[in-house]
Design a protein around this motif. Structure first.
Motif, PDB file in Angstrom:
ATOM      1  N   ASP A 155     -12.300  -7.347  -4.566  1.00 34.79           N
ATOM      2  CA  ASP A 155     -12.045  -7.767  -2.483  1.00 34.79           C
ATOM      3  C   ASP A 155     -13.889  -7.912  -1.539  1.00 34.79           C
ATOM      4  O   ASP A 155     -14.229  -8.138  -1.154  1.00 34.79           O
ATOM      5  N   SER A 156     -13.948  -5.762  -2.130  1.00 31.80           N
ATOM      6  CA  SER A 156     -15.036  -5.639  -1.326  1.00 31.80           C
ATOM      7  C   SER A 156     -15.995  -6.063  -2.137  1.00 31.80           C
ATOM      8  O   SER A 156     -17.406  -6.495  -1.180  1.00 31.80           O
ATOM      9  N   LEU A 163      -8.636  -4.531  -4.337  1.00 31.53           N
ATOM     10  CA  LEU A 163      -9.789  -3.619  -3.479  1.00 31.53           C
ATOM     11  C   LEU A 163     -10.821  -3.756  -3.774  1.00 31.53           C
ATOM     12  O   LEU A 163     -12.359  -4.126  -3.112  1.00 31.53           O
ATOM     13  N   TYR A 216      -3.782  -3.251  -8.002  1.00 31.89           N
ATOM     14  CA  TYR A 216      -4.098  -3.143  -6.680  1.00 31.89           C
ATOM     15  C   TYR A 216      -5.452  -2.457  -6.336  1.00 31.89           C
ATOM     16  O   TYR A 216      -5.838  -2.739  -5.819  1.00 31.89           O
ATOM     17  N   TYR A 217      -5.642  -1.231  -7.385  1.00 29.04           N
ATOM     18  CA  TYR A 217      -6.845  -0.179  -7.196  1.00 29.04           C
ATOM     19  C   TYR A 217      -7.910  -1.425  -7.275  1.00 29.04           C
ATOM     20  O   TYR A 217      -9.634  -1.306  -6.826  1.00 29.04           O
ATOM     21  N   THR A 277       1.011  -1.543   0.105  1.00 31.92           N
ATOM     22  CA  THR A 277      -0.587   0.199  -0.039  1.00 31.92           C
ATOM     23  C   THR A 277       0.258   1.240   0.263  1.00 31.92           C
ATOM     24  O   THR A 277       0.691   2.366  -1.057  1.00 31.92           O
TER      25      THR A 277
END
Length: 275
Positions: free
Chosen positions: A61-62, A58, A54-55, A15
């Motif tokens: 994953d959410s 995220l 990466y974004y 991160t």
């Protein structure tokens, strides 16, 4: 499963790195004049490909956590897991960011871009030789081989590739004398065929390295030259200003002397007229 402490530490480190990369990319994007040209640069494209996963991870994953809580099917979770694995595999592009600061990687990229024709010739030579030696070794082994390792001609393509490139894994080995003769011929021809384009590629790599090295040295020399030129220009401006002030003061003093001389002459003329 649940994330361990080591996994969490790696996530925190990633991160921080991605935040730094994102800040750097945004600052360079804001500073540049041509936005389209900036986004078309290969190194900037690599930066985008390295940062975006990466974004996206995220977000996915959410969404996967939300889908799991609502009781979605296993098929959806398997697809989400596949997407996550593919996106996490794209993290390898972080390494490509070194090309921005590494002269060797820049030379490698420039060589690959300049030697597309040579790489095409190399691939053509391999394909032609592979299409030639694969049927020969299959025929020799199917007729005279004691152990049938070569089951088909397309299956022999793999053997031809690893033999001509002198890798030789040993998973497929010709046992008969004619098959070994074909193998020897394929190895020797592979060495010769790969040597022809590699020579040109090597010369292009050397020339590209010299060009980039000279450009880097030229850029390093221009920095102190620009500073020296700025200092000299400032000194010249100060000298011109001083000389201008000196000329102005000399002109003013000369005008005062002329006025005083004119006043003296006028006084002498009045005195002579009275006498």
């Amino acid at each position: 499963g649940e994330c361990s402490q080591r996994c969490y530490n790696i996530f925190v480190l990633e991160t921080v790195c991605v935040a730094w990369f994102s800040l750097e990319f945004l600052l360079r994007f804001i500073q540049t004049q041509s936005k389209c040209m900036f986004l078309r640069t290969p190194l900037n494209v690599i930066d985008v490909v390295a940062i975006l996963p990466y974004y996206i991870t995220l977000i996915v994953d959410s969404l996967s956590v939300g889908g799991k809580s609502t009781g979605s099917g296993n098929n959806y979770l398997e697809k989400v897991g596949l997407v996550l694995r593919v996106l996490r595999a794209l993290r390898i592009f972080y390494v490509m960011r070194l090309a921005r600061h590494s002269l060797g990687l820049q030379t490698l990229g420039l060589t690959v871009r300049r030697c597309t024709r040579e790489f095409g010739l190399l691939l053509l030579f391999l394909c032609v030789a592979m299409a030639l030696f694969s049927p020969l070794v299959f025929l020799a082994e199917s007729e005279m081989g004691a152990k049938q390792e070569f089951t088909s001609i397309p299956g022999s393509y793999w053997w031809a590739v690893i033999s001509m490139t002198t890798v030789g894994y040993g998973d497929m080995v010709p046992r008969s004398i004619p098959g070994q003769v074909v193998a020897l011929s394929s190895i020797l021809s592979g060495i010769l065929l790969m040597a022809f384009p590699v020579t040109s590629i090597f010369h292009t790599f050397s020339r590209s390295y010299v060009e980039l090295k000279e450009e880097q040295n030229r850029a390093l020399r221009q920095k102190p030259d620009s500073q020296d030129s700025t200092k000299s220009q400032n000194s010249e401006d100060s000298q011109e200003t001083d000389s201008y002030h000196g000329i102005t003061e000399a002109a003013a003093s000369a005008a005062q002397r002329r006025k005083s001389m004119a006043a003296q002459r006028a006084a002498e003329i009045r005195a002579s007229m009275k006498t």
